[in-house]
Design a protein around this motif. Structure first.
Motif, PDB file in Angstrom:
ATOM      1  N   ARG A 235      61.417 -13.153-114.068  1.00  0.00           N
ATOM      2  CA  ARG A 235      61.862 -12.266-112.990  1.00  0.00           C
ATOM      3  C   ARG A 235      63.208 -11.624-113.330  1.00  0.00           C
ATOM      4  O   ARG A 235      63.409 -10.429-113.096  1.00  0.00           O
ATOM      5  CB  ARG A 235      61.964 -13.036-111.675  1.00  0.00           C
ATOM      6  CG  ARG A 235      62.343 -12.170-110.486  1.00  0.00           C
ATOM      7  CD  ARG A 235      62.497 -13.000-109.228  1.00  0.00           C
ATOM      8  NE  ARG A 235      62.937 -12.172-108.091  1.00  0.00           N
ATOM      9  CZ  ARG A 235      63.396 -12.658-106.943  1.00  0.00           C
ATOM     10  NH1 ARG A 235      63.467 -13.970-106.762  1.00  0.00           N
ATOM     11  NH2 ARG A 235      63.784 -11.838-105.985  1.00  0.00           N
ATOM     12  N   LEU A 236      64.129 -12.403-113.896  1.00  0.00           N
ATOM     13  CA  LEU A 236      65.413 -11.843-114.310  1.00  0.00           C
ATOM     14  C   LEU A 236      65.223 -10.823-115.425  1.00  0.00           C
ATOM     15  O   LEU A 236      65.842  -9.754-115.421  1.00  0.00           O
ATOM     16  CB  LEU A 236      66.354 -12.956-114.767  1.00  0.00           C
ATOM     17  CG  LEU A 236      66.974 -13.822-113.667  1.00  0.00           C
ATOM     18  CD1 LEU A 236      67.632 -15.052-114.258  1.00  0.00           C
ATOM     19  CD2 LEU A 236      67.976 -13.018-112.843  1.00  0.00           C
ATOM     20  N   ARG A 237      64.357 -11.146-116.387  1.00  0.00           N
ATOM     21  CA  ARG A 237      64.108 -10.206-117.479  1.00  0.00           C
ATOM     22  C   ARG A 237      63.507  -8.907-116.955  1.00  0.00           C
ATOM     23  O   ARG A 237      63.907  -7.804-117.372  1.00  0.00           O
ATOM     24  CB  ARG A 237      63.187 -10.845-118.524  1.00  0.00           C
ATOM     25  CG  ARG A 237      63.135 -10.108-119.856  1.00  0.00           C
ATOM     26  CD  ARG A 237      62.026  -9.091-119.906  1.00  0.00           C
ATOM     27  NE  ARG A 237      60.729  -9.726-119.705  1.00  0.00           N
ATOM     28  CZ  ARG A 237      59.654  -9.070-119.310  1.00  0.00           C
ATOM     29  NH1 ARG A 237      59.706  -7.768-119.054  1.00  0.00           N
ATOM     30  NH2 ARG A 237      58.502  -9.703-119.152  1.00  0.00           N
ATOM     31  N   GLU A 238      62.585  -9.002-116.053  1.00  0.00           N
ATOM     32  CA  GLU A 238      61.992  -7.796-115.465  1.00  0.00           C
ATOM     33  C   GLU A 238      63.041  -6.979-114.714  1.00  0.00           C
ATOM     34  O   GLU A 238      63.010  -5.747-114.721  1.00  0.00           O
ATOM     35  CB  GLU A 238      60.836  -8.175-114.549  1.00  0.00           C
ATOM     36  CG  GLU A 238      59.621  -8.701-115.307  1.00  0.00           C
ATOM     37  CD  GLU A 238      58.551  -9.287-114.396  1.00  0.00           C
ATOM     38  OE1 GLU A 238      58.850  -9.523-113.194  1.00  0.00           O
ATOM     39  OE2 GLU A 238      57.419  -9.524-114.885  1.00  0.00           O
ATOM     40  N   ALA A 239      63.996  -7.665-114.095  1.00  0.00           N
ATOM     41  CA  ALA A 239      65.048  -6.955-113.357  1.00  0.00           C
ATOM     42  C   ALA A 239      65.979  -6.214-114.301  1.00  0.00           C
ATOM     43  O   ALA A 239      66.342  -5.052-114.042  1.00  0.00           O
ATOM     44  CB  ALA A 239      65.838  -7.937-112.495  1.00  0.00           C
ATOM     45  N   VAL A 240      66.389  -6.846-115.406  1.00  0.00           N
ATOM     46  CA  VAL A 240      67.277  -6.131-116.333  1.00  0.00           C
ATOM     47  C   VAL A 240      66.533  -4.987-117.008  1.00  0.00           C
ATOM     48  O   VAL A 240      67.113  -3.926-117.274  1.00  0.00           O
ATOM     49  CB  VAL A 240      67.939  -7.075-117.364  1.00  0.00           C
ATOM     50  CG1 VAL A 240      68.820  -8.107-116.681  1.00  0.00           C
ATOM     51  CG2 VAL A 240      66.930  -7.744-118.259  1.00  0.00           C
ATOM     52  N   ALA A 269      61.107 -24.201-130.765  1.00  0.00           N
ATOM     53  CA  ALA A 269      60.961 -24.403-129.325  1.00  0.00           C
ATOM     54  C   ALA A 269      61.571 -23.249-128.541  1.00  0.00           C
ATOM     55  O   ALA A 269      61.045 -22.843-127.489  1.00  0.00           O
ATOM     56  CB  ALA A 269      61.614 -25.724-128.918  1.00  0.00           C
ATOM     57  N   ALA A 270      62.679 -22.704-129.037  1.00  0.00           N
ATOM     58  CA  ALA A 270      63.307 -21.563-128.372  1.00  0.00           C
ATOM     59  C   ALA A 270      62.392 -20.346-128.400  1.00  0.00           C
ATOM     60  O   ALA A 270      62.243 -19.636-127.403  1.00  0.00           O
ATOM     61  CB  ALA A 270      64.645 -21.235-129.031  1.00  0.00           C
ATOM     62  N   VAL A 271      61.770 -20.099-129.544  1.00  0.00           N
ATOM     63  CA  VAL A 271      60.837 -18.980-129.658  1.00  0.00           C
ATOM     64  C   VAL A 271      59.655 -19.177-128.718  1.00  0.00           C
ATOM     65  O   VAL A 271      59.250 -18.260-127.989  1.00  0.00           O
ATOM     66  CB  VAL A 271      60.365 -18.824-131.115  1.00  0.00           C
ATOM     67  CG1 VAL A 271      59.179 -17.866-131.199  1.00  0.00           C
ATOM     68  CG2 VAL A 271      61.506 -18.319-131.996  1.00  0.00           C
ATOM     69  N   ALA A 272      59.075 -20.384-128.723  1.00  0.00           N
ATOM     70  CA  ALA A 272      57.914 -20.653-127.879  1.00  0.00           C
ATOM     71  C   ALA A 272      58.260 -20.493-126.402  1.00  0.00           C
ATOM     72  O   ALA A 272      57.496 -19.912-125.624  1.00  0.00           O
ATOM     73  CB  ALA A 272      57.380 -22.049-128.168  1.00  0.00           C
ATOM     74  N   GLY A 273      59.416 -21.011-125.983  1.00  0.00           N
ATOM     75  CA  GLY A 273      59.824 -20.887-124.592  1.00  0.00           C
ATOM     76  C   GLY A 273      60.091 -19.450-124.201  1.00  0.00           C
ATOM     77  O   GLY A 273      59.763 -19.020-123.086  1.00  0.00           O
ATOM     78  N   TYR A 274      60.683 -18.718-125.106  1.00  0.00           N
ATOM     79  CA  TYR A 274      60.940 -17.293-124.853  1.00  0.00           C
ATOM     80  C   TYR A 274      59.632 -16.521-124.663  1.00  0.00           C
ATOM     81  O   TYR A 274      59.482 -15.751-123.712  1.00  0.00           O
ATOM     82  CB  TYR A 274      61.733 -16.709-126.023  1.00  0.00           C
ATOM     83  CG  TYR A 274      61.805 -15.205-126.054  1.00  0.00           C
ATOM     84  CD1 TYR A 274      62.744 -14.518-125.298  1.00  0.00           C
ATOM     85  CD2 TYR A 274      60.932 -14.479-126.861  1.00  0.00           C
ATOM     86  CE1 TYR A 274      62.807 -13.142-125.326  1.00  0.00           C
ATOM     87  CE2 TYR A 274      60.988 -13.099-126.890  1.00  0.00           C
ATOM     88  CZ  TYR A 274      61.925 -12.429-126.126  1.00  0.00           C
ATOM     89  OH  TYR A 274      61.974 -11.053-126.156  1.00  0.00           O
ATOM     90  N   LEU A 275      58.695 -16.740-125.570  1.00  0.00           N
ATOM     91  CA  LEU A 275      57.426 -16.008-125.487  1.00  0.00           C
ATOM     92  C   LEU A 275      56.651 -16.358-124.205  1.00  0.00           C
ATOM     93  O   LEU A 275      56.029 -15.498-123.600  1.00  0.00           O
ATOM     94  CB  LEU A 275      56.581 -16.302-126.714  1.00  0.00           C
ATOM     95  CG  LEU A 275      57.088 -15.698-128.033  1.00  0.00           C
ATOM     96  CD1 LEU A 275      56.300 -16.259-129.207  1.00  0.00           C
ATOM     97  CD2 LEU A 275      57.007 -14.185-128.006  1.00  0.00           C
ATOM     98  N   ARG A 276      56.714 -17.607-123.811  1.00  0.00           N
ATOM     99  CA  ARG A 276      55.922 -18.040-122.663  1.00  0.00           C
ATOM    100  C   ARG A 276      56.591 -17.741-121.334  1.00  0.00           C
ATOM    101  O   ARG A 276      55.904 -17.404-120.351  1.00  0.00           O
ATOM    102  CB  ARG A 276      55.644 -19.544-122.768  1.00  0.00           C
ATOM    103  CG  ARG A 276      54.884 -20.116-121.573  1.00  0.00           C
ATOM    104  CD  ARG A 276      54.404 -21.509-121.836  1.00  0.00           C
ATOM    105  NE  ARG A 276      53.382 -21.537-122.884  1.00  0.00           N
ATOM    106  CZ  ARG A 276      52.739 -22.652-123.262  1.00  0.00           C
ATOM    107  NH1 ARG A 276      53.019 -23.805-122.690  1.00  0.00           N
ATOM    108  NH2 ARG A 276      51.831 -22.602-124.214  1.00  0.00           N
ATOM    109  N   HIS A 277      57.919 -17.832-121.261  1.00  0.00           N
ATOM    110  CA  HIS A 277      58.587 -17.792-119.967  1.00  0.00           C
ATOM    111  C   HIS A 277      59.521 -16.604-119.755  1.00  0.00           C
ATOM    112  O   HIS A 277      60.005 -16.385-118.649  1.00  0.00           O
ATOM    113  CB  HIS A 277      59.385 -19.082-119.767  1.00  0.00           C
ATOM    114  CG  HIS A 277      58.540 -20.309-119.758  1.00  0.00           C
ATOM    115  ND1 HIS A 277      57.771 -20.675-118.684  1.00  0.00           N
ATOM    116  CD2 HIS A 277      58.316 -21.245-120.737  1.00  0.00           C
ATOM    117  CE1 HIS A 277      57.116 -21.791-118.953  1.00  0.00           C
ATOM    118  NE2 HIS A 277      57.419 -22.160-120.190  1.00  0.00           N
ATOM    119  N   VAL A 278      59.767 -15.827-120.809  1.00  0.00           N
ATOM    120  CA  VAL A 278      60.709 -14.700-120.684  1.00  0.00           C
ATOM    121  C   VAL A 278      60.030 -13.386-121.007  1.00  0.00           C
ATOM    122  O   VAL A 278      60.075 -12.435-120.226  1.00  0.00           O
ATOM    123  CB  VAL A 278      61.943 -14.896-121.605  1.00  0.00           C
ATOM    124  CG1 VAL A 278      62.919 -13.733-121.411  1.00  0.00           C
ATOM    125  CG2 VAL A 278      62.626 -16.233-121.331  1.00  0.00           C
ATOM    126  N   ALA A 279      59.421 -13.298-122.173  1.00  0.00           N
ATOM    127  CA  ALA A 279      58.876 -12.023-122.663  1.00  0.00           C
ATOM    128  C   ALA A 279      57.697 -11.560-121.832  1.00  0.00           C
ATOM    129  O   ALA A 279      57.039 -12.352-121.161  1.00  0.00           O
ATOM    130  CB  ALA A 279      58.471 -12.182-124.130  1.00  0.00           C
TER     131      ALA A 279
END
Length: 279
Positions: A235-240, A269-279
């Protein structure tokens, strides 16, 4: 180092905006961080002044440049209540320029010793940034004001909300002074989405991690990798994004538990979390 196994999500498109802040794997030497990012197809890296100085400024700049990585930010300047703040920040600006870092992240510092005047401390931050803006502009480095969670106001950062950071940044051209949207520090604020929309072209950097409880003693290390806590990161990523920000997204985590893991494992783990929960 193995690449994260996430199917189609591990495509180069998925990591186009990803940046690994080296503080996330604090015990990983800089050459190993750089090599790990290259092996994982990570395009960007966020650097910190202390490990850069330890390896050598010129050597660090050459190492990252030769690896083909983009330096997305340099942490940190600021701490404007400290003696010698001006000279120290001018050095930080020069270091950012040498490294090719477009943003110097500013953590403003807390109250001066013995002071209870938080309004006065915030005014000193604004005045200090006014002094630093011309040399930063001349060096091609943007000053990025990072608000920190209010629990850090006394000792680390009197700028406690995105709105307070914008009140300062908006006095300057957005190419010279901007703000950092760090999920850890802003997620709790019921005005944050309105402030992100307000920020628009003043958004200089976007950093993500997660919030876990109970917070450890000292609270500084209460972060987690994306997806391991309670923040609505997408949600934060979509807002920015909606505010017009198209720049890098740094994963920056301060956590004793994370730091205890091998650096390559942390990056995966950082890449996996980013892809799943941010991107």
């Amino acid at each position: 180092m193995r690449a994260p196994q996430s199917g189609a999500e591990t495509s180069s498109v998925g990591l186009t905006r990803f940046s690994f802040n080296q503080a996330t794997a604090q015990r990983w030497p800089l050459p190993d961080v750089v090599a790990g990012c290259v092996a994982a197809g990570v395009p960007g890296i966020g650097l910190w002044r202390e490990p850069v100085a330890e390896y050598g400024l010129a050597r660090s700049a050459k190492l990252v440049r030769d690896a083909g990585l983009t330096v997305t930010s340099l942490c940190r300047g600021g701490f404007f209540s400290a003696d010698g703040w001006r000279a120290e920040n001018l050095r930080a600006i020069e270091e950012a320029a040498t490294l090719g870092a477009p943003e110097l992240v500013l953590v403003s510092g807390g109250l001066p010793p013995g002071s209870r005047d938080i309004d006065g401390a915030r005014q000193r931050v604004a005045d200090a940034i006014g002094e630093l803006a011309p040399p930063a502009e001349a060096a091609g480095v943007r000053l990025a004001i990072e608000p920190l969670h209010p629990m850090f106001a006394a000792d680390r950062c009197v700028i406690a909300t995105l709105g307070q950071a914008l009140d300062i940044a908006e006095r300057f051209d957005p190419s010279v002074v901007g703000v950092v949207v760090d999920a850890y520090h802003v997620w709790w604020d019921d005005t944050v989405y309105a402030q992100i929309a307000r920020a628009g072209e003043w958004i200089a950097a976007f950093q993500v991690c997660d919030w876990v409880t109970p917070l450890p003693e000292g609270v500084l290390l209460g972060r987690a990798l994306p997806g391991d806590g309670c923040i609505e990161l997408r949600r934060l990523r979509e807002a920015v994004d909606a505010a017009g920000y198209v720049g890098p997204i740094e994963v920056e985590v301060f956590s004793a538990e994370v730091w205890a893991r091998p650096g390559a494992e942390v990056l995966d783990a950082a890449v996996a979390g980013y892809l799943r929960h941010v991107a």
